[in-house]
Scaffold this active site. Structure first.
Site, short mmCIF file in Angstrom:
data_model
loop_
_atom_site.label_atom_id
_atom_site.label_comp_id
_atom_site.label_asym_id
_atom_site.label_seq_id
_atom_site.Cartn_x
_atom_site.Cartn_y
_atom_site.Cartn_z
NE ARG A 62 74.62 37.32 36.16
CZ ARG A 62 75.19 38.09 37.08
NH1 ARG A 62 74.77 38.05 38.32
NH2 ARG A 62 76.19 38.88 36.76
CD GLU A 99 86.01 51.13 37.21
OE1 GLU A 99 85.00 50.42 37.28
OE2 GLU A 99 85.99 52.38 37.22
P1 AMP Z 1 83.75 40.98 31.92
O1 AMP Z 1 84.75 40.04 32.56
O2 AMP Z 1 84.14 42.42 32.06
O3 AMP Z 1 83.45 40.59 30.49
O4 AMP Z 1 82.41 40.87 32.75
C1 AMP Z 1 81.54 39.82 32.54
C2 AMP Z 1 80.98 39.30 33.83
O5 AMP Z 1 80.56 40.34 34.70
C3 AMP Z 1 79.78 38.45 33.54
O6 AMP Z 1 79.86 37.27 34.35
C4 AMP Z 1 78.58 39.30 33.90
O7 AMP Z 1 77.62 38.54 34.56
C5 AMP Z 1 79.14 40.42 34.78
N1 AMP Z 1 78.77 41.78 34.29
C6 AMP Z 1 79.63 42.73 33.86
N2 AMP Z 1 79.01 43.86 33.51
C7 AMP Z 1 77.69 43.64 33.70
C8 AMP Z 1 76.48 44.42 33.50
N3 AMP Z 1 76.52 45.68 33.03
N4 AMP Z 1 75.30 43.84 33.80
C9 AMP Z 1 75.23 42.58 34.27
N5 AMP Z 1 76.31 41.80 34.49
C10 AMP Z 1 77.53 42.31 34.22
#
Ligand code: AMP
Length: 179
Positions: A62, A99
């Protein structure tokens, strides 16, 4: 940092328990379907960028949509940060913790010139693991991370705070607290 973007927030659908129980999935596809909303999101992200970067880097998948639209608006190029095994040329890779287990992001080794100013973009920042891995890739290539922009921030997961500690500006349009 967060202005009144309630109009955009209203366009983001929440799907509970996806992809697993307890996760509130903040679904940006409903905002993307709205032409005026998508344009406003890109315009407001662009407004926060004081100096035009050379490149906007998008994190698969995305993030590509946000990065490409932002780059077009700014007159910058697009740098693709992709999952492992997708890029055809010689790559550098960075692992980051999930995780359970790890994941890997890659970038073409010659994608940005040393000293290039690169803005990072994704739809959402949660823990910041993927954005920090992307920032490490850009820096390893000798380029500068000029800042990062997201449509959605989940501040309770700490990613935007972690990114700010890296010393560059971090902007998001909409926050969902309590996730
Ligand atoms: P992070 O690496 O933990 O910051 O996760 C970010 C990535 O995971 C992004 O590319 C988001 O599209 C996806 N993502 C993580 N958590 C969510 C959520 N609650 N809703 C939608 N997309 C998420």
């Amino acid at each position: 940092m967060i202005g009144s973007n309630d109009d955009l927030k209203a366009l983001i659908r929440t799907i509970p328990d996806f992809p697993k129980p307890g996760i509130q999935f903040r679904d940006v596809t409903t905002l993307l379907l709205d032409g005026a909303g998508f344009a406003a999101a890109i315009e407001r992200l662009a407004f926060k960028i004081e100096e035009k970067p050379d490149l906007v880097a998008g994190i698969e998948a995305r993030g590509f949509i946000v990065a490409a639209a932002l780059a077009q608006r700014l007159g910058a190029g697009v740098l693709l940060i992709r999952k492992d095994g997708k890029l055809p040329g010689q790559t550098i890779a960075e692992d980051y913790a999930l995780e359970y287990g790890t994941d890997r992001l890659t970038m073409h080794v010659d994608a940005c010139a040393p000293g290039a100013r690169v803005w990072l973009a994704d739809d959402l920042i949660a823990t910041g693991g993927s954005a920090l891995a992307a920032a490490r890739l850009i820096r390893r290539a000798g380029a500068e991370v000029a800042g990062a922009g997201f449509i959605i921030d989940l501040p309770d997961l700490g990613g935007s705070a972690r990114l700010k500690q890296e010393g560059f500006p971090v902007h998001a349009l909409v926050e969902f607290e309590g996730d």
